[in-house]
Design an enzyme around this catalytic site. Sequence first.
Site, PDB file in Angstrom:
ATOM      1  N   PHE A 185      11.315   6.635   4.761  1.00  0.00           N
ATOM      2  CA  PHE A 185      12.323   7.664   4.585  1.00  0.00           C
ATOM      3  C   PHE A 185      13.063   8.064   3.709  1.00  0.00           C
ATOM      4  O   PHE A 185      13.274   9.159   3.400  1.00  0.00           O
ATOM      5  CB  PHE A 185      13.153   7.685   5.798  1.00  0.00           C
ATOM      6  N   LYS A 228       0.698   9.432   5.673  1.00  0.00           N
ATOM      7  CA  LYS A 228       1.417   9.401   7.117  1.00  0.00           C
ATOM      8  C   LYS A 228       2.841   9.204   6.645  1.00  0.00           C
ATOM      9  O   LYS A 228       3.378   7.952   6.122  1.00  0.00           O
ATOM     10  CB  LYS A 228       0.969   8.059   7.858  1.00  0.00           C
ATOM     11  N   GLU A 236       8.533   8.770  10.033  1.00  0.00           N
ATOM     12  CA  GLU A 236       8.888   9.657  11.192  1.00  0.00           C
ATOM     13  C   GLU A 236      10.301  10.037  11.277  1.00  0.00           C
ATOM     14  O   GLU A 236      10.553  11.004  12.103  1.00  0.00           O
ATOM     15  CB  GLU A 236       8.561   9.053  12.439  1.00  0.00           C
ATOM     16  N   SER A 287      10.024  -1.426   3.610  1.00  0.00           N
ATOM     17  CA  SER A 287      10.670  -2.309   3.566  1.00  0.00           C
ATOM     18  C   SER A 287       9.745  -3.540   3.462  1.00  0.00           C
ATOM     19  O   SER A 287       8.792  -3.622   3.860  1.00  0.00           O
ATOM     20  CB  SER A 287      11.326  -2.605   4.788  1.00  0.00           C
ATOM     21  N   CYS A 293      15.494   2.140  -3.491  1.00  0.00           N
ATOM     22  CA  CYS A 293      15.081   0.649  -3.813  1.00  0.00           C
ATOM     23  C   CYS A 293      15.265   0.480  -5.200  1.00  0.00           C
ATOM     24  O   CYS A 293      14.974  -0.788  -5.679  1.00  0.00           O
ATOM     25  CB  CYS A 293      13.549   0.766  -3.711  1.00  0.00           C
ATOM     26  N   GLU A 301      18.963  -6.818   1.137  1.00  0.00           N
ATOM     27  CA  GLU A 301      18.972  -5.727   0.623  1.00  0.00           C
ATOM     28  C   GLU A 301      20.087  -4.997   1.655  1.00  0.00           C
ATOM     29  O   GLU A 301      20.187  -5.039   2.835  1.00  0.00           O
ATOM     30  CB  GLU A 301      17.657  -4.998   0.959  1.00  0.00           C
TER      31      GLU A 301
HETATM   32  P1  NAD Z   1       9.959   0.996   6.827  1.00  0.00           P
HETATM   33  O1  NAD Z   1       9.481  -0.214   6.223  1.00  0.00           O
HETATM   34  O2  NAD Z   1      11.086   0.927   8.124  1.00  0.00           O
HETATM   35  O3  NAD Z   1       8.991   2.088   6.836  1.00  0.00           O
HETATM   36  C1  NAD Z   1       8.239   2.480   6.099  1.00  0.00           C
HETATM   37  C2  NAD Z   1       6.708   3.201   6.610  1.00  0.00           C
HETATM   38  O4  NAD Z   1       6.112   2.113   7.394  1.00  0.00           O
HETATM   39  C3  NAD Z   1       7.310   4.294   7.792  1.00  0.00           C
HETATM   40  O5  NAD Z   1       6.250   5.185   7.286  1.00  0.00           O
HETATM   41  C4  NAD Z   1       6.985   3.854   9.054  1.00  0.00           C
HETATM   42  O6  NAD Z   1       6.517   4.794  10.027  1.00  0.00           O
HETATM   43  C5  NAD Z   1       6.190   2.320   8.899  1.00  0.00           C
HETATM   44  N1  NAD Z   1       6.302   1.323   9.701  1.00  0.00           N
HETATM   45  C6  NAD Z   1       7.473   0.879  10.116  1.00  0.00           C
HETATM   46  N2  NAD Z   1       7.204  -0.242  10.783  1.00  0.00           N
HETATM   47  C7  NAD Z   1       6.253  -0.651  10.813  1.00  0.00           C
HETATM   48  C8  NAD Z   1       5.290  -1.566  11.126  1.00  0.00           C
HETATM   49  N3  NAD Z   1       5.832  -2.804  11.868  1.00  0.00           N
HETATM   50  N4  NAD Z   1       3.777  -1.602  11.121  1.00  0.00           N
HETATM   51  C9  NAD Z   1       3.277  -0.493  10.380  1.00  0.00           C
HETATM   52  N5  NAD Z   1       4.012   0.495  10.006  1.00  0.00           N
HETATM   53  C10 NAD Z   1       5.158   0.576  10.131  1.00  0.00           C
HETATM   54  O7  NAD Z   1      10.858   1.380   5.578  1.00  0.00           O
HETATM   55  P2  NAD Z   1      12.027   2.581   5.752  1.00  0.00           P
HETATM   56  O8  NAD Z   1      13.306   2.232   6.197  1.00  0.00           O
HETATM   57  O9  NAD Z   1      11.397   3.779   5.856  1.00  0.00           O
HETATM   58  O10 NAD Z   1      12.404   2.674   3.941  1.00  0.00           O
HETATM   59  C11 NAD Z   1      13.441   1.811   3.392  1.00  0.00           C
HETATM   60  C12 NAD Z   1      12.659   0.558   2.759  1.00  0.00           C
HETATM   61  O11 NAD Z   1      11.684   1.083   1.688  1.00  0.00           O
HETATM   62  C13 NAD Z   1      13.659  -0.109   1.835  1.00  0.00           C
HETATM   63  O12 NAD Z   1      13.464  -1.539   1.964  1.00  0.00           O
HETATM   64  C14 NAD Z   1      13.411   0.108   0.454  1.00  0.00           C
HETATM   65  O13 NAD Z   1      13.749  -0.810  -0.515  1.00  0.00           O
HETATM   66  C15 NAD Z   1      12.056   0.404   0.440  1.00  0.00           C
HETATM   67  N6  NAD Z   1      11.465   1.151  -0.669  1.00  0.00           N
HETATM   68  C16 NAD Z   1      10.669   0.524  -1.446  1.00  0.00           C
HETATM   69  C17 NAD Z   1      10.275   1.227  -2.895  1.00  0.00           C
HETATM   70  C18 NAD Z   1       9.825   0.757  -3.868  1.00  0.00           C
HETATM   71  O14 NAD Z   1       9.081   1.182  -4.607  1.00  0.00           O
HETATM   72  N7  NAD Z   1       9.556  -0.805  -3.815  1.00  0.00           N
HETATM   73  C19 NAD Z   1      10.481   2.689  -2.839  1.00  0.00           C
HETATM   74  C20 NAD Z   1      11.207   3.511  -1.791  1.00  0.00           C
HETATM   75  C21 NAD Z   1      11.743   2.704  -0.774  1.00  0.00           C
END
Ligand code: NAD
Length: 492
Positions: free
Chosen positions: A157, A181, A184, A234, A289, A390
């Site tokens: 997000f 994808k 959401e 994450s 991040c 984090e």
């Molecule tokens: P998230 O892991 O909750 O969701 C990311 C994506 O995964 C979304 O599209 C979501 O629909 C999907 N998803 C969520 N749970 C899932 C599951 N159990 N199985 C399959 N798909 C699933 O992350 P978020 O809250 O949207 O984003 C924040 C996180 O992203 C933070 O931890 C941040 O550090 C990380 N991030 C990392 C980088 C990097 O380059 N390392 C860059 C941006 C964000």
Amino acid sequence: MALSTTPPWDDVQNYIDGEWRTPTSNEGQAVINPATGDEISYVGFSSNEDIDAAVQAGQEAFEEWSTRAVEERIQPLFELKQLLEDHQDELAEILVQEHGKTFDEAKGELRRGIENVEVACGIPSMMQAGHLPNAAPDIDETAVRKPLGVFTAITPFNFPGMIPLWFLPYAVATGNAFILKPSEQDPVVAQRIFELIDEAGFPDGIVQLVHGSVDTVNTLLDHEGIEGASFVGSTPVAKIIYERAAANGKRVQAQGGAKNHIIVSETADLEFAAKKTVSSACACGGERCLANDVVVVEEGVYDEFVDLVLEQAESQTVGYGLDDKTDIGALITSEHEETVRGMIATGIDEGADLLLDGREVEVNGYEDGNFLGPTVFGNLDPEMTIAREEIFGPVLGLMSVENIDEAINVLNRSDFGNAASLFTSSGADARKVRHQADVGNLGVNAGTAAPMAFFHFGGWKDSFFGDLHAQGQDMIHFYTDEQVYIERWPDS
Ligand code: NAD
């Protein structure tokens, strides 16, 4: 269809085979403006049939697209670059309303996204491999890079306008088909970007958009027609994605969460470092991040630096992202705000000194928004939860160390290795940190270590699972297989 910048917006749609289609599972969720609490759109989740249709359209389109002259393949990318430039303000306005960050931050992330489109326009050079005449007696050898088929990217997000563009331009420029994808939680800006993609001249099926959540991701990862997956999100989810995609024999790169450190040496320009520290930790509400929120300071300047950080943090204006006085916008959801408040409470319980408390912040006219003011802890210990996990909110903690060696030791104890920054005027300090810090991105006198699009972007340790990172040349390797021709042409 063209979205206006004023919500409420119609339900977001999938973009499959060049058409807008309503996702057909019975599930979905409201899209909420985090600053107002208003429902601004609705995202339905895709069914297995929707995913099948997208993968099939991608496979069919790939047959022709992958054989097109590379010069022709980049023309829609040039178009897309111009469309994104022309619609940058409008995209930023949408992004602010579904994400909560400020308008300038939204424009900044779009700029970073556009840079990836620009870099991918250089595919005719980037995709070349190697040729060696007389590699063996009478034999010439040539390596070529070949596209593979349909790829997907699952994105988070926090940068909904930029992160899809870490992947999409390279995937299609190298000759593949691509399915996004998006998160959401803020899917509307992706919809608007795909409206521009629809105008840019890609063949139907080459660039597609499917909305959804966990089930949609699992269907993509299990689908036989998907060659590889990129993930950003994450760490716990990154691990799941990496293992599932790999178990299914797919290429996978999975970027995870972070816990980043700033080291401040006694020789640093302290005022500059304090400004950059607060901006690094609090910009985009701390939901980055690359946010550096553990600040490790040499003891000789600790007290002075704490005062400068407090002065800087107190000057931040919290508010609605579309108000140009706002420095720090809203957090993505009220649940996430509660999580960050919980981390602040944990910091207090574990004995850190709360020097600035952002929990009481009020934003007039936006009483239902998910706001938190900058929060500063002193006397941080590396074992505390807020020093290890984090937070993803505008919270930073400072700790005093004897010297740079101890600072590096603190940094390297972290499970994560996404980024770090050093403020110093000593080349010797800089060299030591460069050689010893276990992180993927390291800033020297730069508060947020974000590489430009022609360098790869990726962390180490629990911040990344895979080998090839996002952006730049790594993407060319991820999206292609190398084939070597060994040729002998004897005189007849
Ligand atoms: P998230 O892991 O909750 O969701 C990311 C994506 O995964 C979304 O599209 C979501 O629909 C999907 N998803 C969520 N749970 C899932 C599951 N159990 N199985 C399959 N798909 C699933 O992350 P978020 O809250 O949207 O984003 C924040 C996180 O992203 C933070 O931890 C941040 O550090 C990380 N991030 C990392 C980088 C990097 O380059 N390392 C860059 C941006 C964000």
